[in-house]
Design an enzyme around this catalytic site. Structure first.
Site, mmCIF file in Angstrom:
data_model
loop_
_atom_site.group_PDB
_atom_site.id
_atom_site.type_symbol
_atom_site.label_atom_id
_atom_site.label_comp_id
_atom_site.label_asym_id
_atom_site.label_seq_id
_atom_site.Cartn_x
_atom_site.Cartn_y
_atom_site.Cartn_z
ATOM 1 N N HIS A 285 29.600 35.668 -3.965
ATOM 2 C CA HIS A 285 28.933 35.224 -4.445
ATOM 3 C C HIS A 285 28.789 34.147 -5.029
ATOM 4 O O HIS A 285 29.258 33.176 -5.827
ATOM 5 C CB HIS A 285 28.705 36.464 -6.150
ATOM 6 C CG HIS A 285 28.541 37.936 -5.697
ATOM 7 N ND1 HIS A 285 27.090 38.532 -4.655
ATOM 8 C CD2 HIS A 285 28.814 38.634 -6.391
ATOM 9 C CE1 HIS A 285 27.608 39.263 -5.010
ATOM 10 N NE2 HIS A 285 28.892 40.462 -5.687
ATOM 11 N N LYS B 157 34.754 43.175 -5.923
ATOM 12 C CA LYS B 157 33.993 42.312 -6.492
ATOM 13 C C LYS B 157 35.386 41.438 -6.961
ATOM 14 O O LYS B 157 36.637 40.739 -6.541
ATOM 15 C CB LYS B 157 33.990 43.037 -7.584
ATOM 16 C CG LYS B 157 32.641 44.592 -7.619
ATOM 17 C CD LYS B 157 31.426 44.240 -6.516
ATOM 18 C CE LYS B 157 30.357 43.275 -7.725
ATOM 19 N NZ LYS B 157 29.561 43.241 -7.601
#
Length: 354
Positions: free
Chosen positions: A96, A78
């Site tokens: 992302h 992450k």
């Protein structure tokens, strides 16, 4: 492969207990000649002693920024910490950053400032564009499981990591549970398959939609289900599945919405009825009072089953790491990074090649 140095970093998010590399696969990398440094991490599902036992070097949590050699490849899952502002290493994680998500440009400019590169796991794909390492099955499974528990009034907060065996037991219907209908969109993909398994474990046979059913969306049929589990990650614009206007529809039967994809903030979001995800501390948010609609949108669902999801993901990533830098998927991954940077006007010549 003897020159490759992988650096497995600590995850800064306190609820992230997964790891992209489990100790048994770390052993195979070390045995193949890879130098593997593993940072200490208090929440990682596998203790640091298991990595040390298979020949990994051990480093303090978060030390990659100051201690990792410049040619090391930093591996995580992450988001990165806010510092350092300039990223000098090659980083493998879910960034992302390629679909105009919040913070995307800032992240890419950090790589520009340091000359590093993002090798985004979401874009580690084969010749046909299919992802080669993914948590999708467990994300779908957990997204559907939480939706069931919420709809039955049995979802406790805050969420805590569990095992598949314990969750399967919690999903079993009990006396007094009312029957309900559930729709899985994206039912044929990894996430959709996991969602279907969880719903069937709960005694619910879901309606399954995929590309054929969403080309000409039957929105009234969608809204006629009690529970919706969205497993669609759009790569090009498509009409939204649920709109703001649908929330006020008095005929709407839909009461529980679980968004496995969590593409919030992206112009490709197929559920543009919310602007922020939910968290482990408060996994459910009421989107609309009357008729009611509850939202579950947690962007690290598989970390609720950290051991099972880590073992599966690591097994898929291992052969790709054993071939790191040869070309193929890693070259495509790097090309996608350079493309994203060019779209922002960043000179791709500033970056190191794999």
């Amino acid at each position: 492969m003897t020159e490759l140095h992988l650096w497995l970093r600590h995850e800064v998010r306190s609820t992230e207990r997964r790891t992209p590399l489990v100790p048994s696969d770390a052993r195979r990398l070390v045995d193949s000649g890879v130098t593997l440094t593993v940072e200490e991490s208090p929440q990682r599902i596998f203790p640091i002693e298991q990595y040390a036992a298979v020949g990994c070097r051990v480093a303090p949590a978060g030390s990659w920024a100051s201690r990792a050699p410049e040619d090391a490849v930093v591996v995580g899952l992450k988001e990165l910490p806010d510092e350092p502002a300039a990223l000098t290493h090659r980083h493998v994680f879910f960034g992302h950053a390629y679909k105009e998500q919040p913070g995307a440009e800032e992240l890419l400019r950090r790589f520009a400032a340091g000359g590093g590169a993002l090798l985004d796991l979401e874009y580690l794909v084969d010749d046909h564009g299919r992802r080669l390492a993914a948590f999708g099955y467990w994300a779908g499974y957990l997204g559907a499981a939480l939706a069931v528990l919420q709809h039955r009034g049995r979802l406790a907060a805050p969420l805590t990591p569990t095992s598949q065996e314990e969750l399967q037991e919690a999903l079993r219907p009990v006396a007094g549970d009312e029957e309900f209908t559930a729709l899985v969109i994206g039912a044929l993909g990894r996430s959709g398959r996991g969602a279907r398994v969880a719903l069937r474990a709960a005694g619910v046979e879901p309606t399954c939609w995929d590309l054929d059913e969403t080309r000409d969306l039957d929105r009234p049929a969608l809204l006629a289900h009690d529970v919706l589990v969205n497993c669609v990650l759009a790569t090009s614009p498509i009409p939204p599945f649920v709109r703001e206007a649908d929330l006020d529809d008095p005929a709407r039967r839909l009461r529980t919405l679980s968004d496995v994809t969590c593409d919030v903030g992206s112009p490709l979001n197929v559920l543009p009825v919310y602007d922020r995800t939910t968290e482990w501390a408060e996994p459910v948010r009421r989107l609309h009072k009357e008729p009611p609609l509850d939202l579950i949108a947690i962007d690290n669902l598989p970390s609720l089953l950290p051991e099972e999801s880590s073992v599966g993901f690591s097994g898929s990533l291992l052969p790709l790491l054993l071939e790191f830098g040869v070309g193929g998927p890693w070259a495509r991954c790097l090309d996608r990074f350079h493309q994203a940077c060019r779209e922002l006007g960043i000179d791709e010549g500033e970056f190191r090649r794999v």
